[in-house]
Design a protein around this motif. Structure first.
Motif, PDB file in Angstrom:
ATOM      1  N   TYR A 137      23.650 -13.974  -7.729  1.00 13.40           N
ATOM      2  CA  TYR A 137      23.389 -12.558  -7.462  1.00 13.40           C
ATOM      3  C   TYR A 137      23.781 -11.685  -8.651  1.00 13.40           C
ATOM      4  N   ALA A 138      24.881 -12.020  -9.304  1.00 13.46           N
ATOM      5  CA  ALA A 138      25.296 -11.261 -10.485  1.00 13.46           C
ATOM      6  C   ALA A 138      24.266 -11.407 -11.600  1.00 13.46           C
ATOM      7  N   ALA A 139      23.716 -12.614 -11.756  1.00  9.03           N
ATOM      8  CA  ALA A 139      22.672 -12.848 -12.764  1.00  9.03           C
ATOM      9  C   ALA A 139      21.421 -12.041 -12.440  1.00  9.03           C
ATOM     10  N   LEU A 140      21.022 -12.047 -11.164  1.00  8.26           N
ATOM     11  CA  LEU A 140      19.842 -11.283 -10.761  1.00  8.26           C
ATOM     12  C   LEU A 140      20.042  -9.790 -11.001  1.00  8.26           C
ATOM     13  N   ASN A 141      21.258  -9.308 -10.719  1.00  6.00           N
ATOM     14  CA  ASN A 141      21.545  -7.888 -10.952  1.00  6.00           C
ATOM     15  C   ASN A 141      21.380  -7.517 -12.420  1.00  6.00           C
ATOM     16  N   SER A 142      21.818  -8.412 -13.313  1.00  3.85           N
ATOM     17  CA  SER A 142      21.717  -8.104 -14.736  1.00  3.85           C
ATOM     18  C   SER A 142      20.267  -8.185 -15.227  1.00  3.85           C
ATOM     19  N   LEU A 143      19.414  -8.918 -14.505  1.00  2.00           N
ATOM     20  CA  LEU A 143      18.000  -9.046 -14.879  1.00  2.00           C
ATOM     21  C   LEU A 143      17.114  -8.013 -14.193  1.00  2.00           C
ATOM     22  N   ASN A 144      17.678  -7.299 -13.222  1.00  7.15           N
ATOM     23  CA  ASN A 144      16.909  -6.399 -12.376  1.00  7.15           C
ATOM     24  C   ASN A 144      16.532  -5.114 -13.131  1.00  7.15           C
ATOM     25  N   ARG A 145      15.274  -5.068 -13.572  1.00  9.57           N
ATOM     26  CA  ARG A 145      14.766  -3.888 -14.285  1.00  9.57           C
ATOM     27  C   ARG A 145      13.420  -3.477 -13.688  1.00  9.57           C
ATOM     28  N   GLU A 146      12.999  -2.288 -14.025  1.00 10.24           N
ATOM     29  CA  GLU A 146      11.751  -1.774 -13.469  1.00 10.24           C
ATOM     30  C   GLU A 146      10.532  -2.564 -13.953  1.00 10.24           C
ATOM     31  N   ASP A 147      10.615  -3.134 -15.165  1.00 11.35           N
ATOM     32  CA  ASP A 147       9.437  -3.780 -15.754  1.00 11.35           C
ATOM     33  C   ASP A 147       9.328  -5.269 -15.420  1.00 11.35           C
ATOM     34  N   VAL A 148      10.148  -5.782 -14.506  1.00 12.75           N
ATOM     35  CA  VAL A 148      10.029  -7.185 -14.108  1.00 12.75           C
ATOM     36  C   VAL A 148       9.891  -7.293 -12.590  1.00 12.75           C
ATOM     37  N   ASN A 149       9.187  -8.324 -12.165  1.00 14.32           N
ATOM     38  CA  ASN A 149       9.010  -8.595 -10.737  1.00 14.32           C
ATOM     39  C   ASN A 149       9.883  -9.797 -10.371  1.00 14.32           C
ATOM     40  N   ILE A 150      10.935  -9.547  -9.606  1.00 19.66           N
ATOM     41  CA  ILE A 150      11.864 -10.604  -9.202  1.00 19.66           C
ATOM     42  C   ILE A 150      11.669 -10.889  -7.715  1.00 19.66           C
ATOM     43  N   ILE A 151      11.446 -12.156  -7.380  1.00 17.10           N
ATOM     44  CA  ILE A 151      11.278 -12.559  -5.982  1.00 17.10           C
ATOM     45  C   ILE A 151      12.212 -13.739  -5.700  1.00 17.10           C
ATOM     46  N   THR A 152      12.866 -13.711  -4.560  1.00 16.16           N
ATOM     47  CA  THR A 152      13.764 -14.797  -4.178  1.00 16.16           C
ATOM     48  C   THR A 152      13.317 -15.411  -2.847  1.00 16.16           C
ATOM     49  N   VAL A 153      13.639 -16.677  -2.659  1.00 18.67           N
ATOM     50  CA  VAL A 153      13.482 -17.318  -1.353  1.00 18.67           C
ATOM     51  C   VAL A 153      14.823 -17.963  -1.041  1.00 18.67           C
ATOM     52  N   GLU A 154      15.450 -17.529   0.058  1.00 20.14           N
ATOM     53  CA  GLU A 154      16.849 -17.883   0.336  1.00 20.14           C
ATOM     54  C   GLU A 154      17.042 -18.324   1.778  1.00 20.14           C
ATOM     55  N   ASP A 155      18.117 -19.046   2.003  1.00 18.15           N
ATOM     56  CA  ASP A 155      18.481 -19.472   3.360  1.00 18.15           C
ATOM     57  C   ASP A 155      20.009 -19.501   3.486  1.00 18.15           C
ATOM     58  N   PRO A 156      20.608 -18.426   3.975  1.00 20.73           N
ATOM     59  CA  PRO A 156      19.992 -17.144   4.325  1.00 20.73           C
ATOM     60  C   PRO A 156      20.091 -16.163   3.167  1.00 20.73           C
ATOM     61  N   VAL A 157      19.495 -14.972   3.361  1.00 20.03           N
ATOM     62  CA  VAL A 157      19.677 -13.875   2.403  1.00 20.03           C
ATOM     63  C   VAL A 157      21.079 -13.314   2.635  1.00 20.03           C
ATOM     64  N   GLU A 158      21.987 -13.545   1.684  1.00 19.23           N
ATOM     65  CA  GLU A 158      23.381 -13.143   1.888  1.00 19.23           C
ATOM     66  C   GLU A 158      23.595 -11.667   1.561  1.00 19.23           C
ATOM     67  N   TYR A 159      23.141 -11.239   0.390  1.00 16.81           N
ATOM     68  CA  TYR A 159      23.305  -9.849  -0.023  1.00 16.81           C
ATOM     69  C   TYR A 159      21.939  -9.270  -0.382  1.00 16.81           C
ATOM     70  N   GLN A 160      21.668  -8.078   0.123  1.00 14.13           N
ATOM     71  CA  GLN A 160      20.399  -7.432  -0.183  1.00 14.13           C
ATOM     72  C   GLN A 160      20.545  -6.601  -1.456  1.00 14.13           C
ATOM     73  N   ILE A 161      19.603  -6.796  -2.398  1.00 15.29           N
ATOM     74  CA  ILE A 161      19.659  -6.126  -3.696  1.00 15.29           C
ATOM     75  C   ILE A 161      18.469  -5.180  -3.822  1.00 15.29           C
ATOM     76  N   GLU A 162      18.745  -3.930  -4.088  1.00 15.51           N
ATOM     77  CA  GLU A 162      17.701  -2.922  -4.261  1.00 15.51           C
ATOM     78  C   GLU A 162      16.803  -3.302  -5.434  1.00 15.51           C
ATOM     79  N   GLY A 163      15.488  -3.280  -5.206  1.00 11.20           N
ATOM     80  CA  GLY A 163      14.539  -3.548  -6.284  1.00 11.20           C
ATOM     81  C   GLY A 163      14.120  -4.999  -6.406  1.00 11.20           C
ATOM     82  N   ILE A 164      14.695  -5.881  -5.569  1.00 11.85           N
ATOM     83  CA  ILE A 164      14.339  -7.299  -5.614  1.00 11.85           C
ATOM     84  C   ILE A 164      13.722  -7.699  -4.275  1.00 11.85           C
ATOM     85  N   ASN A 165      12.636  -8.446  -4.326  1.00 11.37           N
ATOM     86  CA  ASN A 165      11.942  -8.895  -3.115  1.00 11.37           C
ATOM     87  C   ASN A 165      12.578 -10.196  -2.636  1.00 11.37           C
ATOM     88  N   GLN A 166      13.210 -10.158  -1.465  1.00  8.14           N
ATOM     89  CA  GLN A 166      13.945 -11.313  -0.959  1.00  8.14           C
ATOM     90  C   GLN A 166      13.289 -11.864   0.307  1.00  8.14           C
TER      91      GLN A 166
END
Length: 551
Positions: free
Chosen positions: A322-351
């Motif tokens: 999650y910390a890595a995803l947060n550092s990669l989370n920018r407006e110009d990239v599309n980040i999608i995750t598939v999780e079991d379960p979704v532990e923390y919801q991150i604004e701007g990332i499709n989970q």
């Protein structure tokens, strides 16, 4: 006479504990509603013990330890629970017209004035640590009187009928257990049925401790109440069930993952606590050494390829992801995750939440993701060949793929992928790096003592080219519940795949041990050596490293 209205920052600077520059930086970082002391504690500039000492010395206000303190239950009517939680105030005793209260911040004159007006007593503050007060509030306001109803009730079914009544003892007991676990910084609550009793245990800093023992007749209604909250089938007790609860604890959101399994003495329940206010969203906060942090940041900022985070259950893999995803989370990239379960919801990332009941597996989710124009994909865990092969092929076709595996070391991830059935040439061309990590307990700063290293310790350090003369060990104090440890941090090894290792991966007969030895020869610092460096720095003990990482 000492000026009692002197600000905390000035007191700490005058005492030489922090510098003017550190104070200015803390004030700039502080949120409007955040207290300066909390910021300084988070930054590690002071310990709670230092904070109490300077306040006690400068203000002439005594301090008290609330560990096993004999609280007076009659005082809870004078100080409401909400007020106690909001201002971190807990009533201790009354003498004549004076009411003695423990406060985390004895300079909080608004709270003192409010108490004087509402109680009619003259308020005499004493100092206690913030954690001491937070952990004591559930003990005071949810006393053992709650259990009396179970001991005196005629039948278990009578208690089960009140699981929806917010004022019933069973509802208050469940609330108390959850609040106490959050206050103690527990990661899990275990509710264990036995033949003649029900045992409640908390996992704190990686180790499980018994918190309380309840009468057997509490078992049915307590588990039913939890299942109602988690929206599980209360009539089904023969098969495992999973659910979720989101509640407010002390004015912030907490997610609870509930798992039940049938045992010979009834259903066992484990509740995983995900405190959303304490989620780590920055790689710099995980405790990695600078050279490892640099390697990890270089890996996750590659344009494509696969990066794996490995380690046993409870080693902090999800926090790193999650910390890595947060550092990669920018407006110009599309980040999608598939999780079991979704532990923390991150604004701007499709989970995406895995749901095998409707056919939404990791592989199916990953297949759908590839049609969603992603730049970065996170797969919660690689469990089977289909998921592994799809993740590998996605990384080869221009996507950055992050995922986790359960292996003991970094090189073991390569062998694990081979065992699952992924072709060596696909692993060699897709894998960019592996981060293997563990969580270790930190020595309690309030009770640490410097001791001479034993001959055995010197021997262990010498094996890895290190030296040690003194070590820091906690003797045990109320702050750490007499364990000598408080809080956890990460240790890791980072395997980066170069051309030479790719050639080794292509060899079919390479064992994890041979790959590990080759990686170390190429300059990778093994995880045990990284842990021993933490011992050198006084962060933890040799015993803790050997407990977590067996070489």
């Amino acid at each position: 006479m000492i000026n009692k209205r002197m600000r905390l920052g000035d007191l700490l600077v005058n005492s030489g504990i922090i510098t003017e520059k550190q104070l200015e930086e803390a004030l700039q970082e502080k949120d409007p509603n955040q207290k300066l002391g909390d910021v300084l504690l988070q930054k590690g500039l002071i310990t709670e013990h230092q904070l109490i000492e300077v306040l006690e010395f400068q203000l002439g206000i005594p301090h008290v330890s609330l560990y096993n303190y004999p609280f007076d239950q009659s005082l809870i009517k004078l100080v409401p629970e909400d007020f106690s939680k909001r201002h971190l105030v807990i009533p201790l005793k009354k003498e004549g017209s004076k009411l003695y209260v423990a406060m985390a911040d004895p300079l909080d004159y608004f709270a003192i004035n409010d108490l004087q007006l509402t109680t009619g007593f003259s308020i005499e503050p004493v100092i206690a640590t913030k954690d001491d007060i937070i952990q004591s509030i559930p003990k005071l306001y949810n006393s053992d009187e709650l259990l009396t109803s179970f001991r005196t009730s005629e039948t278990e079914s009578e208690a089960e009928e009140t699981v929806d009544d917010e004022s019933s003892p069973i509802v208050l007991l469940v609330k108390q257990i959850i609040e106490e676990a959050v206050a103690l910084r527990a990661s899990d609550i275990h509710i264990d049925p036995h033949g003649q009793k029900l045992v409640i245990r908390y996992r704190i800093d990686g180790t499980i401790k018994t918190a309380k023992t309840l009468p057997k007749q509490a078992q049915g209604p307590l588990i039913t109440r939890i299942k109602v909250l988690a929206q599980l089938d209360i009539t089904e007790q023969r098969i495992p069930q999973d659910g979720r609860i989101q509640i407010d604890v002390d004015f912030h959101k907490v997610d609870l993952r509930v798992s039940t399994v049938p045992t010979i003495h009834g259903e066992k329940v484990v509740i995983r606590i995900l405190d959303l206010s304490k989620a780590i969203n920055n790689l710099n906060q995980l405790g990695f050494h600078d050279h490892h942090l640099l390697l990890i940041k270089e890996l996750i900022h590659k344009p494509y390829g696969m990066i794996l985070v490995t380690g046993p259950t409870g080693s902090g893999k999800s926090s790193t992801m999650y910390a890595a995803l947060n550092s990669l989370n920018r407006e110009d990239v599309n980040i999608i995750t598939v999780e079991d379960p979704v532990e923390y919801q991150i604004e701007g990332i499709n989970q995406i939440q895995v749901n095998p009941n409707v056919g939404l597996t990791f592989a199916a989710g990953l297949r759908a993701i590839l049609r969603q124009d992603p730049n970065i994909i996170m797969v919660g865990e690689i469990r089977d060949r289909e998921t592994a092969e799809m993740a590998v092929r996605a990384s080869i076709t221009g996507h950055l793929v992050l995922s986790t595996l359960h292996t003991n070391d970094a090189a073991g991830a390569i062998v694990r992928l081979k065992d699952i059935g992924v072709e060596p040439f696909l692993i060699a061309s897709s894998l960019r790096g592996v981060i293997s990590q563990r969580l270790i307990r930190k020595t309690c700063k309030d009770c640490l003592q410097v001791e001479k290293a034993t001959d055995r310790e010197k021997e262990i350090f010498a094996k890895y080219g290190l030296t040690i003369d003194t070590v820091h060990r906690g003797k045990g104090c109320p702050t750490c519940s007499m364990t000598g440890y408080r809080g956890r941090t990460a240790i890791c090894e980072v395997l980066t795949i170069d051309d030479e290792l790719r050639k080794w991966i292509l060899k079919q007969d390479q064992s994890a041990r041979k790959l590990q030895e080759k990686a170390v020869a190429n300059g990778m610092e093994p995880i045990i050596k990284n842990g021993l460096r933490k011992v050198q720095e006084g962060i933890t003990t040799t015993e803790e490293i050997l407990r977590v990482v067996m070489d």
